[in-house]
Design a protein around this motif. Structure first.
Motif, PDB file in Angstrom:
ATOM      1  N   ALA A 263      74.377 -59.519  -0.159  1.00 50.91           N
ATOM      2  CA  ALA A 263      75.842 -59.614  -0.072  1.00 50.91           C
ATOM      3  C   ALA A 263      76.467 -58.469   0.727  1.00 50.91           C
ATOM      4  N   PRO A 264      76.071 -57.192   0.508  1.00 55.63           N
ATOM      5  CA  PRO A 264      76.665 -56.119   1.320  1.00 55.63           C
ATOM      6  C   PRO A 264      76.373 -56.275   2.808  1.00 55.63           C
ATOM      7  N   VAL A 265      75.212 -56.821   3.147  1.00 58.82           N
ATOM      8  CA  VAL A 265      74.874 -57.031   4.555  1.00 58.82           C
ATOM      9  C   VAL A 265      75.762 -58.120   5.145  1.00 58.82           C
ATOM     10  N   ALA A 266      75.962 -59.212   4.399  1.00 60.02           N
ATOM     11  CA  ALA A 266      76.836 -60.283   4.876  1.00 60.02           C
ATOM     12  C   ALA A 266      78.259 -59.773   5.079  1.00 60.02           C
ATOM     13  N   THR A 267      78.710 -58.890   4.185  1.00 65.46           N
ATOM     14  CA  THR A 267      80.042 -58.302   4.327  1.00 65.46           C
ATOM     15  C   THR A 267      80.131 -57.445   5.584  1.00 65.46           C
ATOM     16  N   ALA A 268      79.114 -56.633   5.834  1.00 62.30           N
ATOM     17  CA  ALA A 268      79.100 -55.786   7.027  1.00 62.30           C
ATOM     18  C   ALA A 268      79.057 -56.624   8.297  1.00 62.30           C
ATOM     19  N   LEU A 269      78.328 -57.720   8.275  1.00 66.75           N
ATOM     20  CA  LEU A 269      78.296 -58.603   9.438  1.00 66.75           C
ATOM     21  C   LEU A 269      79.676 -59.176   9.737  1.00 66.75           C
ATOM     22  N   ARG A 270      80.385 -59.551   8.688  1.00 69.41           N
ATOM     23  CA  ARG A 270      81.740 -60.090   8.885  1.00 69.41           C
ATOM     24  C   ARG A 270      82.703 -59.018   9.370  1.00 69.41           C
ATOM     25  N   GLU A 271      82.680 -57.852   8.725  1.00 68.16           N
ATOM     26  CA  GLU A 271      83.675 -56.815   9.026  1.00 68.16           C
ATOM     27  C   GLU A 271      83.363 -56.071  10.323  1.00 68.16           C
ATOM     28  N   ASP A 272      82.086 -55.811  10.590  1.00 69.43           N
ATOM     29  CA  ASP A 272      81.717 -54.981  11.740  1.00 69.43           C
ATOM     30  C   ASP A 272      81.367 -55.781  12.988  1.00 69.43           C
ATOM     31  N   ALA A 273      80.836 -57.003  12.796  1.00 78.10           N
ATOM     32  CA  ALA A 273      80.384 -57.790  13.948  1.00 78.10           C
ATOM     33  C   ALA A 273      81.149 -59.093  14.125  1.00 78.10           C
ATOM     34  N   GLY A 274      82.051 -59.412  13.191  1.00 80.42           N
ATOM     35  CA  GLY A 274      82.801 -60.657  13.309  1.00 80.42           C
ATOM     36  C   GLY A 274      81.941 -61.893  13.169  1.00 80.42           C
ATOM     37  N   ILE A 275      80.897 -61.807  12.325  1.00 77.69           N
ATOM     38  CA  ILE A 275      79.983 -62.933  12.108  1.00 77.69           C
ATOM     39  C   ILE A 275      80.075 -63.371  10.650  1.00 77.69           C
ATOM     40  N   ILE A 276      80.361 -64.644  10.446  1.00 74.98           N
ATOM     41  CA  ILE A 276      80.439 -65.197   9.101  1.00 74.98           C
ATOM     42  C   ILE A 276      79.159 -65.963   8.813  1.00 74.98           C
ATOM     43  N   LEU A 277      78.451 -65.546   7.786  1.00 74.21           N
ATOM     44  CA  LEU A 277      77.308 -66.293   7.281  1.00 74.21           C
ATOM     45  C   LEU A 277      77.191 -66.031   5.792  1.00 74.21           C
ATOM     46  N   ARG A 278      76.259 -66.725   5.152  1.00 73.28           N
ATOM     47  CA  ARG A 278      76.075 -66.567   3.715  1.00 73.28           C
ATOM     48  C   ARG A 278      74.660 -66.107   3.429  1.00 73.28           C
ATOM     49  N   GLY A 279      74.466 -65.582   2.231  1.00 74.17           N
ATOM     50  CA  GLY A 279      73.140 -65.147   1.849  1.00 74.17           C
ATOM     51  C   GLY A 279      72.853 -65.476   0.401  1.00 74.17           C
ATOM     52  N   ASN A 280      71.585 -65.430   0.033  1.00 72.80           N
ATOM     53  CA  ASN A 280      71.202 -65.480  -1.372  1.00 72.80           C
ATOM     54  C   ASN A 280      70.641 -64.097  -1.719  1.00 72.80           C
ATOM     55  N   PRO A 281      70.121 -63.868  -2.895  1.00 74.11           N
ATOM     56  CA  PRO A 281      69.648 -62.515  -3.202  1.00 74.11           C
ATOM     57  C   PRO A 281      68.583 -61.971  -2.258  1.00 74.11           C
ATOM     58  N   ARG A 282      67.848 -62.852  -1.563  1.00 76.90           N
ATOM     59  CA  ARG A 282      66.743 -62.389  -0.735  1.00 76.90           C
ATOM     60  C   ARG A 282      66.991 -62.554   0.763  1.00 76.90           C
ATOM     61  N   SER A 283      67.769 -63.563   1.150  1.00 76.01           N
ATOM     62  CA  SER A 283      67.802 -63.953   2.556  1.00 76.01           C
ATOM     63  C   SER A 283      69.218 -64.156   3.075  1.00 76.01           C
ATOM     64  N   LEU A 284      69.379 -63.946   4.381  1.00 71.80           N
ATOM     65  CA  LEU A 284      70.586 -64.351   5.091  1.00 71.80           C
ATOM     66  C   LEU A 284      70.365 -65.766   5.604  1.00 71.80           C
ATOM     67  N   LEU A 285      71.346 -66.634   5.400  1.00 79.46           N
ATOM     68  CA  LEU A 285      71.247 -68.044   5.767  1.00 79.46           C
ATOM     69  C   LEU A 285      72.096 -68.296   7.007  1.00 79.46           C
ATOM     70  N   ILE A 286      71.502 -68.861   8.039  1.00 81.00           N
ATOM     71  CA  ILE A 286      72.179 -69.053   9.320  1.00 81.00           C
ATOM     72  C   ILE A 286      72.179 -70.538   9.660  1.00 81.00           C
ATOM     73  N   ASN A 287      73.368 -71.143   9.680  1.00 83.56           N
ATOM     74  CA  ASN A 287      73.531 -72.558   9.988  1.00 83.56           C
ATOM     75  C   ASN A 287      74.718 -72.742  10.928  1.00 83.56           C
ATOM     76  N   PRO A 288      74.628 -72.315  12.173  1.00 85.61           N
ATOM     77  CA  PRO A 288      75.783 -72.435  13.069  1.00 85.61           C
ATOM     78  C   PRO A 288      76.059 -73.889  13.427  1.00 85.61           C
ATOM     79  N   PRO A 289      77.256 -74.194  13.919  1.00 81.50           N
ATOM     80  CA  PRO A 289      77.516 -75.553  14.419  1.00 81.50           C
ATOM     81  C   PRO A 289      76.475 -75.949  15.460  1.00 81.50           C
ATOM     82  N   LEU A 290      76.186 -77.231  15.535  1.00 81.81           N
ATOM     83  CA  LEU A 290      75.163 -77.707  16.455  1.00 81.81           C
ATOM     84  C   LEU A 290      75.607 -77.629  17.917  1.00 81.81           C
ATOM     85  N   VAL A 291      76.873 -77.275  18.151  1.00 79.83           N
ATOM     86  CA  VAL A 291      77.357 -77.093  19.527  1.00 79.83           C
ATOM     87  C   VAL A 291      77.116 -75.670  20.027  1.00 79.83           C
ATOM     88  N   LEU A 292      76.454 -74.839  19.235  1.00 79.40           N
ATOM     89  CA  LEU A 292      76.156 -73.474  19.665  1.00 79.40           C
ATOM     90  C   LEU A 292      75.414 -73.489  20.998  1.00 79.40           C
TER      91      LEU A 292
END
Length: 457
Positions: A401-430
């Protein structure tokens, strides 16, 4: 493909008012009491969204794994408006139907793995899993085996928050404090090739198959209705099982007359580079649950794809006795048809594989960082396992969770995580530009994460 917003990046004068009203009136999932901060989203375009303060973010979560065609597709808004001006709402109870529900059912059976010939419409994934569980038990009841009530699931699985779907979810948070859950549910060990310590000398598939056989013998094959599973575990960490896992599980279940339910709420409609992840594993389940990407989230909708054998049995002479108010909602069906047409017309399955491969290649460099234990990918579904110790494969003590927060605040990247992993599911138009933005932001933050989970400045 991935397009930066062209809207002005100016703050709304109503931001403070919205934030206060949100604090006063809204109940948020997973928001601790006393947390005062809010981020109010107001606009989106392609892979980016903008908040009321004027800041733009890369939506690397596709909202909650649903935004296949990207934000701001005016053609979907136009389809919804046209349908609302024609027939905004009706149902498919008893002998009633509507043209859009029929057209979408035909389209879905064209896209589905062979053998899934019938469709039951819902408003979302949890509803779909509730229906799948009911169908499985009702199938055996109608077959003259009412004692077949047990449902097999997996630990760390997520299937929704209804009492049935929540009961088969394998995460403790959905069980603690909510009273009795659905009876006759057993959670098995998931196949996670990275967590090799769970399987001893057997390997993930052999361990899980042995455990499944022993569980069937212990409960009794004549008492088990179905096994439910995500082909690739999403909330569990984008866990990609060994290639032989699902084919061998499906074969063992068939030997004992146990139905197989695939939860493709996240993996369906192109996320894994296939219309359905079942195709990747060469397995056709008896019931396949979908939602999210069916409309790219523009309208709540879902569809359960069912084999003829199960449908004919649960319908019987009196019909299947379960339905929802919004079953076969014509506006949702019209948007789904248009959304599927975009996915096909713009080659988004191919893009999930092509851009996904490029992004996966960029993220491989993260393995050199001390806190990155694993990077895994199928299509545009990715997971990054964060560890305190690479050799022991232990998770960060703070979780992600702290890493996901830092990604949002410092890099402008929104993603979610569970206790072990960061989950990345961008739109398919990436596209590659968006993939570079995502990879660069991840590297910039993850290189600052200590083994204690602290984010260095």
């Amino acid at each position: 493909m991935s397009v930066s917003p062209t809207v002005p990046v100016t703050a709304s004068p109503r931001t403070a008012q919205w934030v206060q009203a949100d604090r006063d009136r809204l109940i948020h999932p997973n928001l601790p009491a006393g947390q005062k901060d809010r981020i109010v989203m107001v606009e989106g375009s392609g892979c980016h969204v903008r908040d009321s303060s004027g800041r733009s973010y890369l939506d690397a979560a596709a909202v909650l794994g649903m935004m296949q065609v990207g934000h701001g597709r005016s053609e979907l808004a136009e389809v919804a408006a046209a349908q609302m001006n024609t027939l905004e709402c009706f149902h498919t109870w008893e002998l009633m139907s509507n043209d859009k529900a029929i057209e979408l059912a035909v389209r879905l059976t064209e896209l589905a793995p062979p053998g899934l010939e019938r469709v039951f419409f819902t408003s979302g994934g949890a509803e779909g899993n509730e229906i799948a569980l009911r169908m499985a038990r009702f199938f055996h009841y109608r077959m003259g085996h009412p004692e077949r009530t047990w449902i097999l699931s997996r630990k760390t699985a997520y299937h929704g928050i209804g009492y049935g779907s929540g009961s088969v979810s394998g995460l403790p948070v959905y069980h603690e404090g909510f009273g009795p859950t659905l009876p006759d549910v057993h959670h098995l060990t998931p196949p996670d090739p990275y967590q090799i310590q769970m399987y001893g000398d057997e390997g993930a598939t052999e361990f899980c198959l042995r455990e499944l056989r022993e569980t069937i013998e212990r409960i009794g094959p004549g008492r088990i209705a179905a096994m439910i599973g995500e082909p690739v575990m999403s909330v569990g960490g984008a866990v990609l099982p060994p290639s032989d896992y699902w084919p061998r599980v499906a074969e063992l279940l068939r030997e004992h007359g146990i139905l197989l339910i695939f939860d493709e709420v996240v993996t369906g409609y192109g996320r894994t580079g296939h219309w359905f992840a079942a195709e990747h594993f060469g397995v056709t389940p008896d019931i396949l649950v979908t939602a999210k990407g069916i409309t790219s989230g523009y309208v709540p909708h879902g569809a359960v794809l069912v084999s003829d054998r199960v449908t004919e049995t649960v319908s019987g002479s009196n019909g299947f006795p379960i339905g929802f108010t919004y079953t076969g909602h014509p506006t949702a069906c019209a948007v789904a048809l248009a959304n599927l047409a975009i996915i096909e017309r713009e080659g988004l399955l191919e893009n999930a594989n092509k851009t996904g491969a490029y992004l996966g290649h960029r993220l491989e460099a993260l393995r050199d960082l001390p806190v990155v234990g694993d990077v895994r990918r199928l299509g545009l579904m990715l997971g990054i396992e964060l560890v305190a110790d690479k050799e022991a494969r232990t998770p960060l003590p703070t979780g992600t969770a702290p890493v996901a927060t830092a990604l949002r605040e410092d890099a402008g990247i929104i993603l979610r995580g569970n206790p072990r992993s960061l989950l990345i599911n961008p739109p398919l138009v990436l596209d590659r530009e968006g993939a570079d933005e995502l990879a660069d932001g991840l590297y910039a933050v993850l290189r600052r994460v200590s083994s204690e989970g602290r984010i260095r400045s």
